[in-house]
Structures are given as C-alpha cells and as structure tokens.
Design an enzyme around this catalytic site. Structure first.
Site, short mmCIF file in Angstrom:
data_model
loop_
_atom_site.label_atom_id
_atom_site.label_comp_id
_atom_site.label_asym_id
_atom_site.label_seq_id
_atom_site.Cartn_x
_atom_site.Cartn_y
_atom_site.Cartn_z
N CYS A 9 6.22 -18.81 39.90
CA CYS A 9 5.39 -19.92 39.40
C CYS A 9 5.09 -19.83 37.89
CB CYS A 9 4.12 -20.02 40.24
SG CYS A 9 3.30 -21.62 40.09
N HIS B 263 4.42 -18.43 45.98
CA HIS B 263 3.37 -17.45 45.71
C HIS B 263 3.13 -16.52 46.89
CE1 HIS B 263 1.43 -18.29 41.94
NE2 HIS B 263 1.41 -19.58 42.16
N1 GLN Z 1 0.31 -23.40 35.09
C1 GLN Z 1 1.14 -23.61 36.15
C2 GLN Z 1 0.99 -24.90 36.90
O1 GLN Z 1 -0.05 -25.28 37.42
C3 GLN Z 1 1.29 -22.38 37.00
C4 GLN Z 1 0.41 -22.31 38.21
C5 GLN Z 1 0.66 -21.14 39.09
O2 GLN Z 1 1.25 -20.11 38.71
N2 GLN Z 1 0.20 -21.27 40.31
O3 GLN Z 1 1.97 -25.56 36.95
#
Ligand code: GLN
Length: 246
Positions: free
Chosen positions: A94, A194
């Site tokens: 992510c 995740h």
């Molecule tokens: N900033 C990113 C987004 O919201 C990453 C979010 C995350 O790692 N969950 O797209």
C-alpha cells in the site's frame, strides 16, 4: 546460510501489523532448515541497504508517507533503486508500494515526490477503497489467488515498464477502474493487501522466498510444507467473497 531481510521504515510504515509478514517468511524458512537475519531500519538509521536479500516495506497513511520523505531523499531513494535494479526481492504494501513509484498526490493536491523505482504514480480520490478483496496473480508468477484487505484513497496507474501483479476478482485493486492489482518489476512485488497477507496466502510467501533464494544461491526450489490449514482458511475466504458477489 541466513537470508538477510530488511524491514524498512517499521516505525512509520506498519499499518495493520503489516510487519508480521516477516514472521511468516522467517518461520517458513525455519521449517525448511534455513535461517533468517532480520534488521529493522527506521527513519534516521545510518546503515546501508546493500547486502540484503529481501526488503519489506509496509503501508502507512498519507501523514506517515510525508514524515519519511526527508529521510528517503537523503540517499535511501538511490539505495532502493540500486537494490531493485540489482534484483533484490522486495515486498511493498500500500503506502510502501506507492512510495516505490514516482509520486503520490492527495485528493486535495498535496504532493509527495517518491523514488520512481517503479513506473507508476498514484493520485488520491475523495472516496476510499476499503474492504476484503481478492485477485489472481499473473500466470507467469504462479496464477494463484490472493485474498487480502485493502484501505486506500490513492488510485495507482501503471506505466509500460511494470506489469500488474494480478487481476482483481473482487474489490478495487490499484484504482477500481482498470482491473489491475499491484505491480511486478524484476523481483519487486507491490500490492494493496494489508495485514496478514503472507499467512493468508502461503503461495505468495513461497514466491518471495523462492525468488530471494534463487538470486542468492542460484537455487529457488523450496521443500513443500503442509499448508492444509492455511489453504482451508484461504479457500473459505475466496468462497465468501464469491458469494458476496463483490
Ligand atoms: N496514502 C495512501 C492512501 O490512502 C496509503 C494508505 C495505506 O497504506 N493504507 O492511498
């Protein structure tokens, strides 16, 4: 022989306990009689990134991605690009995945310039893409199905120099529009999934281990493990996502 694993930015990029994936990797190595040496490299570390066999980067929110920028551009960016070009195995989740691309621009116009190691960029949308999802990894990488959990507002677009890691079967993936999920370039695997990605998808864990071992020793074949329980949980999640018709 120990596999040298670096956990990059565990202090800021470790949403949903992403770092637990390293425990899955080291345990699967141990079961096969192979050692692992894990080094955490938070912001401000002075050690070099050279010499690692596998680099893990978790996810983080926009704020954390901004916090690490100074450190990243003090030389980690060049080291990461060099490691990637040298074929080091990288798993990036992510926010960590977005960081390997050229930039991330939030929906309200704040821009993080990243490292451009992968031919991709990310632009934030107003609505978040959240939920359990699944994708099929491309056939050249094994064609297995990955179940995961995504939570991002960034929509990632791939350029011609990277391949999607897979195709979305349920959920959003890279942007909720073109059906692509994640990115694959050399031995780099970027994904939006995740948390316990590797415990839930042992085939993915072994794909990473095998590519890291192949590069280090010239032999990537792995002794099979009994993944009966892991696969039952995995298949149940696939069935649930299919039933929910997401
Ligand atoms: N900033 C990113 C987004 O919201 C990453 C979010 C995350 O790692 N969950 O797209």
């Amino acid at each position: 022989m120990d596999l040298k694993i670096c956990h990059l930015y565990p202090d800021v990029l470790n949403l949903y306990g992403d770092g637990g994936n390293i425990r899955c990797l080291t345990q699967r190595l141990r079961w096969r009689g192979i050692g692992a040496e894990v080094t955490k490299m938070p912001i401000g570390s002075t050690g070099s990134l050279a010499g690692y066999d596998l680099i893990f980067i978790g996810g983080g929110q926009d704020f954390e991605q901004q916090v690490l920028l100074d450190d990243l551009h003090r030389g980690r960016d060049r080291e990461l690009v060099a490691a990637i070009e040298d074929g080091v195995c990288v798993l990036a989740i992510c926010g960590g995945y977005q960081m390997l691309g050229s930039y991330y621009e939030t929906h309200d116009g704040q821009r993080c310039d990243f490292i451009g190691a992968l031919d991709l960029y990310t632009v934030g949308a107003r609505e978040r893409m959240i939920g359990n999802y699944m994708y099929k990894v491309s056939d050249t990488l094994g064609g297995f199905t990955v179940v995961g959990f995504e939570n991002h507002s960034g929509k990632t677009r791939l350029g011609p120099k990277v391949e999607p890691l897979g195709r979305v079967l349920a959920g959003f993936g890279n942007n909720g529009e073109d059906g692509a999920e994640g990115a694959h370039y050399k031995n780099v695997f970027g994904t939006y999934s995740h948390g316990p990605l590797l415990p839930k998808n042992p085939a993915f864990a072994d794909l990473l281990l095998s590519s890291a071992l192949e590069r280090k020793t010239g032999r990537g074949e792995l002794q099979p493990l009994d993944d009966t329980l892991e696969n039952l949980a995995h298949d149940e999640m696939c069935a649930r996502l299919e039933r929910s018709g997401k």
